[in-house]
Design a protein around this motif. Structure first.
Motif, PDB file in Angstrom:
ATOM      1  N   GLN A 281       0.849  -1.184   0.000  1.00 20.65           N
ATOM      2  CA  GLN A 281       0.000   0.000   0.000  1.00 20.65           C
ATOM      3  C   GLN A 281       0.894   1.246   0.000  1.00 20.65           C
ATOM      4  N   GLY A 282       0.624   2.148  -0.923  1.00 24.13           N
ATOM      5  CA  GLY A 282       1.464   3.333  -1.068  1.00 24.13           C
ATOM      6  C   GLY A 282       2.737   3.082  -1.850  1.00 24.13           C
ATOM      7  N   GLY A 283       2.927   1.883  -2.380  1.00 22.65           N
ATOM      8  CA  GLY A 283       4.179   1.514  -3.012  1.00 22.65           C
ATOM      9  C   GLY A 283       4.345   2.037  -4.427  1.00 22.65           C
ATOM     10  N   PHE A 284       5.604   2.267  -4.800  1.00 18.12           N
ATOM     11  CA  PHE A 284       5.977   2.752  -6.127  1.00 18.12           C
ATOM     12  C   PHE A 284       6.869   1.708  -6.777  1.00 18.12           C
ATOM     13  N   VAL A 285       6.555   1.348  -8.024  1.00 14.24           N
ATOM     14  CA  VAL A 285       7.267   0.297  -8.736  1.00 14.24           C
ATOM     15  C   VAL A 285       7.845   0.858 -10.028  1.00 14.24           C
ATOM     16  N   VAL A 286       9.139   0.638 -10.243  1.00 18.01           N
ATOM     17  CA  VAL A 286       9.791   0.930 -11.521  1.00 18.01           C
ATOM     18  C   VAL A 286      10.350  -0.376 -12.038  1.00 18.01           C
ATOM     19  N   GLY A 287      10.022  -0.737 -13.276  1.00 18.55           N
ATOM     20  CA  GLY A 287      10.459  -2.019 -13.803  1.00 18.55           C
ATOM     21  C   GLY A 287      10.939  -1.943 -15.223  1.00 18.55           C
ATOM     22  N   ARG A 288      11.267  -3.132 -15.746  1.00 16.68           N
ATOM     23  CA  ARG A 288      11.765  -3.258 -17.112  1.00 16.68           C
ATOM     24  C   ARG A 288      11.000  -4.348 -17.844  1.00 16.68           C
TER      25      ARG A 288
ATOM     26  N   PHE B 113      11.741   9.386 -14.324  1.00 16.30           N
ATOM     27  CA  PHE B 113      11.428   8.474 -13.219  1.00 16.30           C
ATOM     28  C   PHE B 113      12.338   7.256 -13.200  1.00 16.30           C
ATOM     29  N   ALA B 114      12.828   6.854 -14.366  1.00 19.28           N
ATOM     30  CA  ALA B 114      13.624   5.624 -14.463  1.00 19.28           C
ATOM     31  C   ALA B 114      15.048   5.809 -13.973  1.00 19.28           C
ATOM     32  N   GLN B 115      15.476   7.060 -13.752  1.00 18.21           N
ATOM     33  CA  GLN B 115      16.847   7.323 -13.307  1.00 18.21           C
ATOM     34  C   GLN B 115      16.979   7.369 -11.792  1.00 18.21           C
ATOM     35  N   GLY B 116      15.871   7.181 -11.072  1.00 23.65           N
ATOM     36  CA  GLY B 116      15.913   7.218  -9.614  1.00 23.65           C
ATOM     37  C   GLY B 116      15.582   8.609  -9.079  1.00 23.65           C
ATOM     38  N   PHE B 117      15.448   8.722  -7.750  1.00 22.68           N
ATOM     39  CA  PHE B 117      15.040   9.957  -7.100  1.00 22.68           C
ATOM     40  C   PHE B 117      15.998  10.303  -5.962  1.00 22.68           C
TER      41      PHE B 117
ATOM     42  N   TYR C  39       3.729   9.951   5.078  1.00 18.08           N
ATOM     43  CA  TYR C  39       2.633   9.539   4.199  1.00 18.08           C
ATOM     44  C   TYR C  39       1.677   8.578   4.915  1.00 18.08           C
ATOM     45  N   GLY C  40       0.405   8.750   4.632  1.00 19.75           N
ATOM     46  CA  GLY C  40      -0.597   7.799   5.103  1.00 19.75           C
ATOM     47  C   GLY C  40      -1.169   8.060   6.469  1.00 19.75           C
ATOM     48  N   SER C  41      -0.563   8.969   7.242  1.00 17.10           N
ATOM     49  CA  SER C  41      -1.048   9.195   8.600  1.00 17.10           C
ATOM     50  C   SER C  41      -2.442   9.823   8.577  1.00 17.10           C
ATOM     51  N   ARG C  42      -3.281   9.367   9.505  1.00 18.69           N
ATOM     52  CA  ARG C  42      -4.635   9.910   9.642  1.00 18.69           C
ATOM     53  C   ARG C  42      -4.527  11.226  10.405  1.00 18.69           C
TER      54      ARG C  42
ATOM     55  N   GLN D 115      -3.280  10.169 -10.536  1.00 21.98           N
ATOM     56  CA  GLN D 115      -4.013  10.749  -9.417  1.00 21.98           C
ATOM     57  C   GLN D 115      -3.758  10.013  -8.094  1.00 21.98           C
ATOM     58  N   THR D 116      -2.943   8.999  -8.124  1.00 18.71           N
ATOM     59  CA  THR D 116      -2.729   8.183  -6.929  1.00 18.71           C
ATOM     60  C   THR D 116      -1.494   8.645  -6.174  1.00 18.71           C
ATOM     61  N   PHE D 117      -1.692   9.192  -4.981  1.00 19.88           N
ATOM     62  CA  PHE D 117      -0.558   9.590  -4.155  1.00 19.88           C
ATOM     63  C   PHE D 117       0.136   8.334  -3.609  1.00 19.88           C
ATOM     64  N   LEU D 118       1.471   8.350  -3.666  1.00 18.25           N
ATOM     65  CA  LEU D 118       2.293   7.232  -3.215  1.00 18.25           C
ATOM     66  C   LEU D 118       3.182   7.679  -2.060  1.00 18.25           C
ATOM     67  N   ASP D 119       3.795   6.726  -1.401  1.00 18.11           N
ATOM     68  CA  ASP D 119       4.680   7.033  -0.277  1.00 18.11           C
ATOM     69  C   ASP D 119       6.063   7.408  -0.807  1.00 18.11           C
ATOM     70  N   PRO D 120       6.483   8.676  -0.676  1.00 15.27           N
ATOM     71  CA  PRO D 120       7.777   9.070  -1.226  1.00 15.27           C
ATOM     72  C   PRO D 120       8.973   8.669  -0.368  1.00 15.27           C
ATOM     73  N   GLN D 121       8.747   8.360   0.917  1.00 18.47           N
ATOM     74  CA  GLN D 121       9.887   8.146   1.817  1.00 18.47           C
ATOM     75  C   GLN D 121      10.796   7.002   1.372  1.00 18.47           C
ATOM     76  N   PRO D 122      10.290   5.806   1.064  1.00 20.65           N
ATOM     77  CA  PRO D 122      11.202   4.744   0.627  1.00 20.65           C
ATOM     78  C   PRO D 122      11.817   4.993  -0.752  1.00 20.65           C
ATOM     79  N   VAL D 123      11.274   5.965  -1.489  1.00 23.01           N
ATOM     80  CA  VAL D 123      11.790   6.266  -2.825  1.00 23.01           C
ATOM     81  C   VAL D 123      12.944   7.243  -2.757  1.00 23.01           C
ATOM     82  N   VAL D 124      12.807   8.306  -1.955  1.00 26.29           N
ATOM     83  CA  VAL D 124      13.860   9.328  -1.880  1.00 26.29           C
ATOM     84  C   VAL D 124      14.775   9.129  -0.675  1.00 26.29           C
ATOM     85  N   MET D 125      14.357   8.298   0.285  1.00 25.90           N
ATOM     86  CA  MET D 125      15.177   8.030   1.473  1.00 25.90           C
ATOM     87  C   MET D 125      15.201   6.527   1.748  1.00 25.90           C
TER      88      MET D 125
END
Length: 275
Positions: A38-45, A145-149, A161-164, A263-273
């Motif tokens: 949930q909240g995950g971002f996937v980059v593939g080939r 997006f394919a070069q990383g963040f 992200y995701g906190s109520r 339109q789908t917000f994702l969790d940026p923390q595991p992507v940039v950190m």
């Protein structure tokens, strides 16, 4: 076979090997499992020419085979990924989406008008929401997006992200970004290469920048004190785009940073950190 020398047979078999290799099925579609949450971002080939669809929605694949997709905060336990390989071979994958636990965050001291806006302000908010939605629907062929963040700022994380969220004691929608508690005027960087699609002032977000990184992937930078790019401008990863501030609905200076797939917000923390 009588009369042919063994060396001649071996040589012909060797020469035929490349044809056998070319006849093998197209290369598999690959991506890391860590984004299947949930909240995950996937980059593939994928093999060039492959076609993908996630839950029936087409997923753009670059000529080099790069693609991206993501899952919302409340996505269910599974997702269907349909793959049509370049040779028209069909493959259906059932992806298991990990469930996550979300924090609760209470924010007090906001001006009442920022929590319950009046009618005129509400109409402005609705117009801005529609404009932002249009920008986030951008489906370009860019592949930043394919070069990383990289992280847009360095500082204490004050919101995840995701906190109520409970604002002045009233439940509101979850937090769909990552907050960096940095002083006003801190230089902010583009998390990845792309094109600026929005640079303006919004009621809730304050001074705001959105960057398109291609294939529906975009990042948003809010509550800025200064915007240093213009709409339509191409930016490189790590290029300075703005300065942090306390504009919009805030209790103090910080950067609100978000990552989206359309339109789908994702969790940026595991992507940039990444851990």
């Amino acid at each position: 076979m009588e009369g042919r020398r063994p060396s001649t047979i071996a040589r012909r078999t060797f020469l035929a090997a490349p044809c056998l290799l070319l006849a093998r099925p197209a290369a598999a579609v690959t991506f890391p499992d860590r984004g299947l949450a949930q909240g995950g971002f996937v980059v593939g080939r994928a093999a060039a020419g492959a076609r993908l669809a996630l839950e029936g929605r087409p997923v753009r694949v670059s000529p080099e085979g790069a693609f991206a997709f993501g899952f919302g905060r409340d996505h269910g336990a599974s997702a269907a990924l349909a793959i049509t390989h370049p040779d028209n071979r069909r493959e259906d994958r059932r992806l298991t989406i990990a469930r996550r636990q979300w924090q609760e965050q209470r924010i007090n001291g906001l001006p009442p008008a920022q929590v319950t806006p009046d009618e005129d302000t509400l109409q402005r908010i609705l117009r801005e929401r529609e404009r932002l939605s249009t920008v986030r629907a951008t489906d370009s062929a860019l592949t930043g997006f394919a070069q990383g963040f990289v992280a847009p700022a360095t500082g204490r994380i004050s919101g995840v992200y995701g906190s109520r969220r409970i604002l002045n004691g009233q439940p509101r929608q979850p937090h769909y970004g990552l907050d960096f508690a940095v002083p006003t005027g801190t230089p902010l960087l583009a998390a990845a290469a792309g094109r600026v699609t929005l640079a303006d002032s919004f009621h809730f977000f304050g001074e705001l920048v959105v960057i398109d990184h291609g294939h529906g992937v975009n990042t948003l930078y809010a509550h800025l004190s200064a915007i240093e790019v213009r709409e339509g401008q191409m930016v490189a990863q790590g290029e300075r785009i703005a300065r942090s501030g306390a504009t919009g609905r805030v209790t103090g200076p910080h950067l609100h940073f978000s990552l989206s797939w359309y339109q789908t917000f994702l969790d940026p923390q595991p992507v940039v950190m990444p851990a």
